[in-house]
Motif scaffolding. Structure first.
Motif, PDB file in Angstrom:
ATOM      1  N   ALA A   1       0.839  -1.187   0.000  1.00  0.00           N
ATOM      2  CA  ALA A   1       0.000   0.000   0.000  1.00  0.00           C
ATOM      3  C   ALA A   1       0.879   1.243   0.000  1.00  0.00           C
ATOM      4  CB  ALA A   1      -0.906  -0.006   1.224  1.00  0.00           C
ATOM      5  N   LYS A   2       0.367   2.291  -0.589  1.00  0.00           N
ATOM      6  CA  LYS A   2       1.049   3.584  -0.549  1.00  0.00           C
ATOM      7  C   LYS A   2       0.226   4.501   0.331  1.00  0.00           C
ATOM      8  CE  LYS A   2       3.362   3.176  -4.939  1.00  0.00           C
ATOM      9  NZ  LYS A   2       3.943   3.896  -6.041  1.00  0.00           N
ATOM     10  N   ILE A   3       0.914   5.222   1.196  1.00  0.00           N
ATOM     11  CA  ILE A   3       0.221   6.129   2.097  1.00  0.00           C
ATOM     12  C   ILE A   3       0.856   7.509   2.034  1.00  0.00           C
ATOM     13  CG2 ILE A   3      -0.490   4.326   3.712  1.00  0.00           C
ATOM     14  CD1 ILE A   3       1.833   5.417   5.548  1.00  0.00           C
ATOM     15  N   THR A   4       0.053   8.510   2.277  1.00  0.00           N
ATOM     16  CA  THR A   4       0.530   9.874   2.423  1.00  0.00           C
ATOM     17  C   THR A   4       0.053  10.320   3.793  1.00  0.00           C
ATOM     18  OG1 THR A   4       0.312  10.252   0.053  1.00  0.00           O
ATOM     19  CG2 THR A   4       0.514  12.198   1.459  1.00  0.00           C
ATOM     20  N   ILE A   5       1.008  10.775   4.629  1.00  0.00           N
ATOM     21  CA  ILE A   5       0.655  11.200   5.976  1.00  0.00           C
ATOM     22  C   ILE A   5       1.182  12.603   6.234  1.00  0.00           C
ATOM     23  CG2 ILE A   5       0.495   8.896   6.992  1.00  0.00           C
ATOM     24  CD1 ILE A   5       3.334   9.243   8.070  1.00  0.00           C
ATOM     25  N   LYS A   6       0.481  13.300   7.114  1.00  0.00           N
ATOM     26  CA  LYS A   6       0.874  14.652   7.503  1.00  0.00           C
ATOM     27  C   LYS A   6       1.235  14.639   8.975  1.00  0.00           C
ATOM     28  CE  LYS A   6      -0.949  19.353   7.828  1.00  0.00           C
ATOM     29  NZ  LYS A   6      -2.119  20.211   7.549  1.00  0.00           N
ATOM     30  N   ASP A   7       2.451  15.101   9.287  1.00  0.00           N
ATOM     31  CA  ASP A   7       2.873  15.247  10.672  1.00  0.00           C
ATOM     32  C   ASP A   7       2.109  16.433  11.247  1.00  0.00           C
ATOM     33  OD1 ASP A   7       4.268  16.160  12.996  1.00  0.00           O
ATOM     34  OD2 ASP A   7       6.026  15.023  12.351  1.00  0.00           O
ATOM     35  N   LEU A   8       1.308  16.196  12.268  1.00  0.00           N
ATOM     36  CA  LEU A   8       0.450  17.252  12.796  1.00  0.00           C
ATOM     37  C   LEU A   8       1.229  18.310  13.570  1.00  0.00           C
ATOM     38  CD1 LEU A   8      -2.689  15.191  13.820  1.00  0.00           C
ATOM     39  CD2 LEU A   8      -2.340  16.606  11.797  1.00  0.00           C
ATOM     40  N   GLU A   9       2.448  18.004  13.989  1.00  0.00           N
ATOM     41  CA  GLU A   9       3.250  18.997  14.698  1.00  0.00           C
ATOM     42  C   GLU A   9       3.977  19.925  13.728  1.00  0.00           C
ATOM     43  OE1 GLU A   9       7.126  19.024  17.566  1.00  0.00           O
ATOM     44  OE2 GLU A   9       5.551  17.582  18.044  1.00  0.00           O
ATOM     45  N   SER A  10       4.631  19.335  12.735  1.00  0.00           N
ATOM     46  CA  SER A  10       5.432  20.139  11.805  1.00  0.00           C
ATOM     47  C   SER A  10       4.660  20.574  10.571  1.00  0.00           C
ATOM     48  CB  SER A  10       6.666  19.347  11.360  1.00  0.00           C
ATOM     49  OG  SER A  10       6.286  18.274  10.516  1.00  0.00           O
ATOM     50  N   THR A  17       5.681   3.914   0.952  1.00  0.00           N
ATOM     51  CA  THR A  17       5.160   2.629   0.526  1.00  0.00           C
ATOM     52  C   THR A  17       5.369   1.681   1.694  1.00  0.00           C
ATOM     53  OG1 THR A  17       5.772   3.078  -1.771  1.00  0.00           O
ATOM     54  CG2 THR A  17       5.314   0.786  -1.187  1.00  0.00           C
ATOM     55  N   VAL A  18       4.300   0.997   2.127  1.00  0.00           N
ATOM     56  CA  VAL A  18       4.404   0.042   3.229  1.00  0.00           C
ATOM     57  C   VAL A  18       4.769  -1.308   2.631  1.00  0.00           C
ATOM     58  CG1 VAL A  18       3.237  -1.009   5.201  1.00  0.00           C
ATOM     59  CG2 VAL A  18       2.690   1.354   4.544  1.00  0.00           C
ATOM     60  N   VAL A  19       5.909  -1.850   3.077  1.00  0.00           N
ATOM     61  CA  VAL A  19       6.458  -3.093   2.514  1.00  0.00           C
ATOM     62  C   VAL A  19       6.802  -4.053   3.648  1.00  0.00           C
ATOM     63  CG1 VAL A  19       7.379  -1.934   0.458  1.00  0.00           C
ATOM     64  CG2 VAL A  19       8.805  -2.147   2.496  1.00  0.00           C
ATOM     65  N   SER A  20       7.248  -5.252   3.291  1.00  0.00           N
ATOM     66  CA  SER A  20       7.691  -6.212   4.304  1.00  0.00           C
ATOM     67  C   SER A  20       9.000  -5.718   4.919  1.00  0.00           C
ATOM     68  CB  SER A  20       7.892  -7.588   3.681  1.00  0.00           C
ATOM     69  OG  SER A  20       8.996  -7.558   2.798  1.00  0.00           O
ATOM     70  N   GLY A  29      11.745   5.865   0.959  1.00  0.00           N
ATOM     71  CA  GLY A  29      10.313   6.017   1.197  1.00  0.00           C
ATOM     72  C   GLY A  29       9.587   4.708   1.402  1.00  0.00           C
ATOM     73  N   LYS A  30      10.322   3.644   1.772  1.00  0.00           N
ATOM     74  CA  LYS A  30       9.717   2.335   2.005  1.00  0.00           C
ATOM     75  C   LYS A  30       9.807   2.022   3.493  1.00  0.00           C
ATOM     76  CE  LYS A  30      11.116   0.583  -2.500  1.00  0.00           C
ATOM     77  NZ  LYS A  30      11.935  -0.428  -3.201  1.00  0.00           N
ATOM     78  N   ILE A  31       8.635   1.917   4.150  1.00  0.00           N
ATOM     79  CA  ILE A  31       8.632   1.598   5.572  1.00  0.00           C
ATOM     80  C   ILE A  31       8.030   0.213   5.786  1.00  0.00           C
ATOM     81  CG2 ILE A  31       8.611   3.982   6.369  1.00  0.00           C
ATOM     82  CD1 ILE A  31       5.582   3.660   6.890  1.00  0.00           C
ATOM     83  N   SER A  32       8.500  -0.438   6.819  1.00  0.00           N
ATOM     84  CA  SER A  32       8.069  -1.795   7.121  1.00  0.00           C
ATOM     85  C   SER A  32       6.668  -1.815   7.715  1.00  0.00           C
ATOM     86  CB  SER A  32       9.055  -2.410   8.121  1.00  0.00           C
ATOM     87  OG  SER A  32       8.535  -3.593   8.669  1.00  0.00           O
ATOM     88  N   ASP A  33       5.947  -2.882   7.410  1.00  0.00           N
ATOM     89  CA  ASP A  33       4.610  -3.060   7.989  1.00  0.00           C
ATOM     90  C   ASP A  33       4.670  -3.372   9.478  1.00  0.00           C
ATOM     91  OD1 ASP A  33       5.718  -5.586   7.625  1.00  0.00           O
ATOM     92  OD2 ASP A  33       3.912  -6.471   6.792  1.00  0.00           O
ATOM     93  N   VAL A  34       5.855  -3.647  10.011  1.00  0.00           N
ATOM     94  CA  VAL A  34       5.998  -3.904  11.445  1.00  0.00           C
ATOM     95  C   VAL A  34       6.670  -2.734  12.177  1.00  0.00           C
ATOM     96  CG1 VAL A  34       5.950  -6.416  11.244  1.00  0.00           C
ATOM     97  CG2 VAL A  34       8.137  -5.209  11.109  1.00  0.00           C
TER      98      VAL A  34
END
Length: 68
Positions: A1-10, A17-20, A29-34
């Motif tokens: 899955a690909k996600i776009t997130i906004k840091d609410l502080e900054s 991209t969420v990967v294994s 830009g690839k973060i682990s699902d764990v």
């Protein structure tokens, strides 16, 4: 899955991209699902807010976009 997130502080918006765990590479830009952020955004939808305990401390994010 690909996600776009906004840091609410900054206010910074980032896309990931969420990967294994074996494929994870935050510099690409690839973060682990764990990972803390990966676990927090799983099965969530755009518009939801998540609080994540990270190595930098507690961070709050808004999920801007999720694509499969």
């Amino acid at each position: 899955a690909k996600i776009t997130i906004k840091d609410l502080e900054s206010g910074k918006v980032r896309g990931y991209t969420v990967v294994s765990a074996s494929e994870a590479n935050p510099l690409e830009g690839k973060i682990s699902d764990v990972s803390p952020v990966g676990k927090a955004v799983m099965r969530r939808t755009a518009g939801q807010q998540v609080d994540v305990e990270t190595p930098r401390g507690k961070q709050s994010f808004e999920i801007v976009k999720v694509t499969a």
